[in-house]
Design an enzyme around this catalytic site. Structure first.
Site, mmCIF file in Angstrom:
data_model
loop_
_atom_site.group_PDB
_atom_site.id
_atom_site.type_symbol
_atom_site.label_atom_id
_atom_site.label_comp_id
_atom_site.label_asym_id
_atom_site.label_seq_id
_atom_site.Cartn_x
_atom_site.Cartn_y
_atom_site.Cartn_z
ATOM 1 C CG ASP A 1 15.066 22.237 5.923
ATOM 2 O OD1 ASP A 1 15.946 22.569 5.581
ATOM 3 O OD2 ASP A 1 14.734 22.291 5.527
ATOM 4 C CD GLU B 1 17.952 25.802 4.094
ATOM 5 O OE1 GLU B 1 18.673 25.601 3.149
ATOM 6 O OE2 GLU B 1 17.025 25.231 4.202
ATOM 7 C CG HIS C 1 23.494 20.532 3.989
ATOM 8 N ND1 HIS C 1 23.490 21.512 4.052
ATOM 9 C CD2 HIS C 1 22.242 19.754 3.490
ATOM 10 C CE1 HIS C 1 21.895 22.152 4.626
ATOM 11 N NE2 HIS C 1 21.513 20.719 4.206
ATOM 12 C CG ASP C 2 20.775 22.737 0.425
ATOM 13 O OD1 ASP C 2 20.521 20.975 0.727
ATOM 14 O OD2 ASP C 2 19.978 22.514 1.536
ATOM 15 C CG ASP D 1 19.976 21.176 9.431
ATOM 16 O OD1 ASP D 1 18.457 22.471 9.678
ATOM 17 O OD2 ASP D 1 20.782 21.239 9.078
#
Length: 588
Positions: free
Chosen positions: A231, A285, A359-360, A124
């Site tokens: 991210d 993302e 995870h979100d 990440d």
């Protein structure tokens, strides 16, 4: 065990598939297009030392599990040094490992273990913001004259305001609720944070900031990692003057910071300075991305990224307000339209990432399937879609055994900062806690962050200590030990899907054609590569609709090569579908 577990078939059947026709691939073959990515949220994966927190040695301990599943890439959520205001997305030191997770030696052993098994690792990359405990920010807030002041976005307040500090510089909102600005008493200015107040936004207009970020990325690539998941990378550029946003437009201010004026320039510069010439994988993302924006960000002709995560398909079941904390119906017809737009829009202009959860987001089987009676069938159906669309499929830990949302009963069970802020706002507005918890159970990010369910032992075999957050109470029935022991399990179905995809070029590179666009229950599409054709038929409901193949689709012979129920020799021209049934046919 689910009520109709015995109805599910033993999984996929790719044994009689035709010989792969790789010579029909009309695109440049890339390993990241053909890969299957498995996402690990390390805090919840496996705890090796009994402190209740998953760690890097815990991931290393499960390498044989990953190898047996057959994945090609691991995406590791942040393991950098962090005070954990947002579970690692508030980074204090980009070149150090969080103490709870282990050491750099642990990281090096994990990386070597993955590479020994021909599994790549992507990290990440969180560079829209840092922690407020990062050295850069600590020095930035020391004084207005600090050499690090311009590493972040500081502004005077507007007007006189309470205490002489003025009102926030604009009306932008934090993604976690409330103003995106926090006042700093020491230097009497506000700083911008599009997320938590402990996550100040970096000022990408400062070339020294960009240079230091590129140096850090190069350092990790030189360590041997295989790429980055970036991210909220489309938020790094803010509009000149930081103008007010429309308060009725969803996320207030988003128009001025989603793909801001210099975002493409910065991503292109990052590619040239760090990524060009390296055999790595990048996925950005991008909460606000459209197909047209994605085309500009992506190879072959854009800024250099390999693929992106867009949010369009995972925002369709919001309520009328368009707020993620509201619950609406899942509109399959609109979902098909969105998926088709991206499948067609990036054909030859980029590459799709295919995902339904991470995870979100809540657990995909609870959100898009049925986590009760048809948990197993719907989990297999959703997986069939992930592995038969054009794009790289992403598997989030636990989805391969059909993990479900958590039944929140108390506020004390919540860990996520976003959900905590939501609870506080709604309590102040007078909403009953019972109703608040119901929404958290539907929408909260903690649904995806409960510990991995390895066995029916205490704490699901995740830890010998007290887990950092509660284990889903269904772990005695939903766990890896049970799933790997049963031939007809979701886990074994995932294994077969992975094998099927890696040996079937049309499933990776084939053209996409939507069938029956207005059917409210069935998602059906064709994939075509040269003379090879696949027909996917997916029932997204507990109803039993009749599927009828359009007469325009001709075939002489058909073989059902993937299915989540037992099927007979009938062809795909017309048949009644069972609840959440999935079939994939090879057509001749």
């Amino acid at each position: 065990m689910d009520a109709n577990d015995s109805q599910s078939s033993g999984g996929a059947n790719g044994e009689t598939a035709r010989r792969p026709a790789w010579d029909a691939v009309d695109a440049d073959r890339e390993w990241w297009r053909e890969a299957v990515v498995y996402q690990i949220y390390p805090r919840s994966f496996f705890d090796s030392d009994g402190d209740g927190v998953g760690d890097l040695p815990g991931v290393e301990a499960k390498l044989e599990y990953l190898d047996a599943l057959g994945v090609d890439v691991v995406w590791l959520n942040p393991v950098y040094d962090s005070p954990n205001a947002d579970n690692g997305y508030d980074i204090r030191d980009y070149r150090a490992i969080m103490d709870e997770f282990g050491t750099m030696d642990d990281f090096d052993r994990l990386l070597a273990g993955l590479h020994d098994r021909d599994i790549r690792l992507i990290m990440d990359l969180v560079v829209n913001h840092t922690s407020d405990e990062h050295e850069w920010f600590r020095r930035s807030r020391e004084s207005k004259d600090s050499e690090f002041r311009d590493f972040y976005i500081w502004r005077d307040g507007r007007g006189d305001g309470p205490g002489g500090k003025g009102e926030p510089p604009n009306n932008w909102e934090s993604a976690f609720g409330g103003s995106a600005w926090t006042y700093d008493e020491r230097t009497e200015q506000y700083y911008l944070h599009l997320f938590d107040e402990k996550q100040p936004d970096l000022n990408w207009e400062n070339p020294e900031v960009r240079e230091r970020i590129y140096d850090m990325m190069t350092w990790w690539l030189d360590e041997g990692i295989d790429g980055f998941r970036m991210d909220v990378i489309d938020l790094i550029s803010k509009a000149d003057g930081l103008p007010d946003g429309d308060p009725d437009s969803g996320w207030t201010g988003a128009k001025h910071f989603m793909t801001g004026p210099n975002a493409h320039d910065y991503v292109a510069e990052m590619y040239e300075e760090v990524l060009a010439g390296r055999d790595v994988m990048t996925v950005g993302e991008m909460p606000g991305a459209t197909v047209e924006e994605a085309q500009r960000y992506l190879l072959p002709d854009g800024d250099g990224l390999d693929m992106i995560f867009h949010f369009e398909h995972v925002s369709l079941d919001y309520g009328e307000s368009g707020d993620r904390w509201t619950v609406g119906e899942f509109p399959l017809v609109e979902f098909k339209q969105v998926m088709t737009k991206w499948q067609e829009g990036l054909h030859g202009e980029g590459w799709n990432s295919v995902y339904l959860g991470n995870h979100d987001w809540p657990r995909m089987v609870s959100r898009f399937g049925d986590d009760g009676l048809y948990r197993i069938e719907s989990a297999k159906m959703l997986a069939t879609m992930l592995f038969t669309l054009r794009g790289t499929p992403y598997v989030y830990q636990g989805d391969e055994i059909g993990m479900t949302n958590f039944p929140f009963e108390r506020e004390s069970q919540i860990r996520d900062v976003s959900a905590k802020n939501f609870v506080e706002r709604k309590r102040e507005q007078g909403m009953a806690m019972e109703d608040i918890l119901e929404l958290v159970s539907h929408r909260g990010r903690d649904n995806a962050r409960t510990p991995m369910q390895w066995s029916g032992d205490e704490h699901a075999g995740f830890t010998d200590g007290e887990p950092w957050m509660p284990v889903n109470p269904n772990y005695d029935a939903v766990n890896v030990a049970d799933a790997t022991a049963r031939e007809d399990s979701i886990w074994n179905y995932y294994r077969e899907l992975i094998r099927f995809r890696e040996s079937t070029p049309v499933a990776i590179y084939g053209d996409y054609e939507l069938l029956l666009p207005d059917d409210p229950d069935v998602y059906a599409y064709l994939r075509t590569l040269g003379d090879d054709r696949l027909l996917a038929v997916l029932n997204f409901s507990e109803a039993t609709p009749t599927f009828s193949l359009p007469q325009s689709v001709e075939y002489e012979d058909a073989e059902c090569v993937l299915h989540n129920y037992a099927v007979d020799a009938e062809g795909p021209r017309s048949f009644e579908m069972r609840p959440y049934e999935a079939r994939v046919y090879e057509l001749d």
